[in-house]
Design a protein around this motif. Structure first.
Motif, PDB file in Angstrom:
ATOM      1  N   LYS A  13       0.829  -1.206   0.000  1.00  0.00           N
ATOM      2  CA  LYS A  13       0.000   0.000   0.000  1.00  0.00           C
ATOM      3  C   LYS A  13       0.863   1.256   0.000  1.00  0.00           C
ATOM      4  O   LYS A  13       0.604   2.198  -0.760  1.00  0.00           O
ATOM      5  CB  LYS A  13      -0.936  -0.003   1.205  1.00  0.00           C
ATOM      6  CG  LYS A  13      -1.913   1.163   1.232  1.00  0.00           C
ATOM      7  CD  LYS A  13      -2.918   1.013   2.340  1.00  0.00           C
ATOM      8  CE  LYS A  13      -2.448   1.744   3.554  1.00  0.00           C
ATOM      9  NZ  LYS A  13      -3.400   1.758   4.649  1.00  0.00           N
ATOM     10  N   ILE A  21      -0.692   6.746  -6.616  1.00  0.00           N
ATOM     11  CA  ILE A  21      -2.069   6.248  -6.560  1.00  0.00           C
ATOM     12  C   ILE A  21      -2.740   6.842  -5.326  1.00  0.00           C
ATOM     13  O   ILE A  21      -2.140   6.871  -4.248  1.00  0.00           O
ATOM     14  CB  ILE A  21      -2.084   4.705  -6.526  1.00  0.00           C
ATOM     15  CG1 ILE A  21      -1.521   4.169  -7.839  1.00  0.00           C
ATOM     16  CG2 ILE A  21      -3.477   4.169  -6.270  1.00  0.00           C
ATOM     17  CD1 ILE A  21      -1.422   2.679  -7.927  1.00  0.00           C
ATOM     18  N   LEU A  68       2.300   1.804  -3.424  1.00  0.00           N
ATOM     19  CA  LEU A  68       1.291   2.314  -4.346  1.00  0.00           C
ATOM     20  C   LEU A  68       1.078   3.810  -4.143  1.00  0.00           C
ATOM     21  O   LEU A  68       1.005   4.573  -5.112  1.00  0.00           O
ATOM     22  CB  LEU A  68      -0.030   1.561  -4.164  1.00  0.00           C
ATOM     23  CG  LEU A  68      -0.061   0.109  -4.621  1.00  0.00           C
ATOM     24  CD1 LEU A  68      -1.371  -0.544  -4.202  1.00  0.00           C
ATOM     25  CD2 LEU A  68       0.122   0.014  -6.123  1.00  0.00           C
ATOM     26  N   ILE A  69       0.979   4.230  -2.906  1.00  0.00           N
ATOM     27  CA  ILE A  69       0.797   5.650  -2.597  1.00  0.00           C
ATOM     28  C   ILE A  69       2.010   6.450  -3.059  1.00  0.00           C
ATOM     29  O   ILE A  69       1.875   7.531  -3.645  1.00  0.00           O
ATOM     30  CB  ILE A  69       0.514   5.859  -1.097  1.00  0.00           C
ATOM     31  CG1 ILE A  69      -0.853   5.251  -0.743  1.00  0.00           C
ATOM     32  CG2 ILE A  69       0.553   7.326  -0.720  1.00  0.00           C
ATOM     33  CD1 ILE A  69      -1.146   5.178   0.740  1.00  0.00           C
ATOM     34  N   ASP A 107      -7.666   4.315  -3.290  1.00  0.00           N
ATOM     35  CA  ASP A 107      -7.475   3.256  -4.283  1.00  0.00           C
ATOM     36  C   ASP A 107      -6.371   2.294  -3.845  1.00  0.00           C
ATOM     37  O   ASP A 107      -6.477   1.085  -4.058  1.00  0.00           O
ATOM     38  CB  ASP A 107      -7.133   3.851  -5.646  1.00  0.00           C
ATOM     39  CG  ASP A 107      -8.289   4.663  -6.230  1.00  0.00           C
ATOM     40  OD1 ASP A 107      -9.447   4.417  -5.833  1.00  0.00           O
ATOM     41  OD2 ASP A 107      -8.026   5.525  -7.088  1.00  0.00           O
ATOM     42  N   ALA A 108      -5.323   2.843  -3.232  1.00  0.00           N
ATOM     43  CA  ALA A 108      -4.226   1.998  -2.758  1.00  0.00           C
ATOM     44  C   ALA A 108      -4.717   1.042  -1.675  1.00  0.00           C
ATOM     45  O   ALA A 108      -4.336  -0.133  -1.659  1.00  0.00           O
ATOM     46  CB  ALA A 108      -3.092   2.865  -2.233  1.00  0.00           C
ATOM     47  N   LYS A 109      -5.585   1.525  -0.784  1.00  0.00           N
ATOM     48  CA  LYS A 109      -6.129   0.651   0.265  1.00  0.00           C
ATOM     49  C   LYS A 109      -6.968  -0.464  -0.352  1.00  0.00           C
ATOM     50  O   LYS A 109      -6.865  -1.629   0.044  1.00  0.00           O
ATOM     51  CB  LYS A 109      -6.966   1.454   1.253  1.00  0.00           C
ATOM     52  CG  LYS A 109      -7.516   0.613   2.392  1.00  0.00           C
ATOM     53  CD  LYS A 109      -8.407   1.416   3.297  1.00  0.00           C
ATOM     54  CE  LYS A 109      -8.955   0.633   4.449  1.00  0.00           C
ATOM     55  NZ  LYS A 109      -9.391  -0.716   4.205  1.00  0.00           N
TER      56      LYS A 109
END
Length: 63
Positions: free
Chosen positions: A26, A34, A29-30, A38-40
């Motif tokens: 996660k 992102i 992704l962040i 959405d990452a979560k």
């Protein structure tokens, strides 16, 4: 017998390592841009929950 005794330890280690990997995923992704929501959502789809693994082993043992 040894597996039966070690099963709680194995289960706890599995969950801790999976949560670590999911959180790391996660964060990556962040960091890649992102949005956090959405990452979560993507991190929640991280593969191989323990239940998935157990159901897979049950399916293969039935064959």
């Amino acid at each position: 017998m040894k597996l039966f005794v070690n099963l709680p330890v194995i289960t706890i280690q599995w969950r801790l390592r999976r949560n670590e990997a999911k959180n790391r995923f996660k964060k990556e992704l962040i960091a890649s841009g992102i949005p956090p929501e959405d990452a979560k959502e993507l991190a929640d789809m991280y593969p191989f929950k323990l239940g998935d693994f157990l159901s897979l082993t049950r399916k293969t043992s039935d064959n």
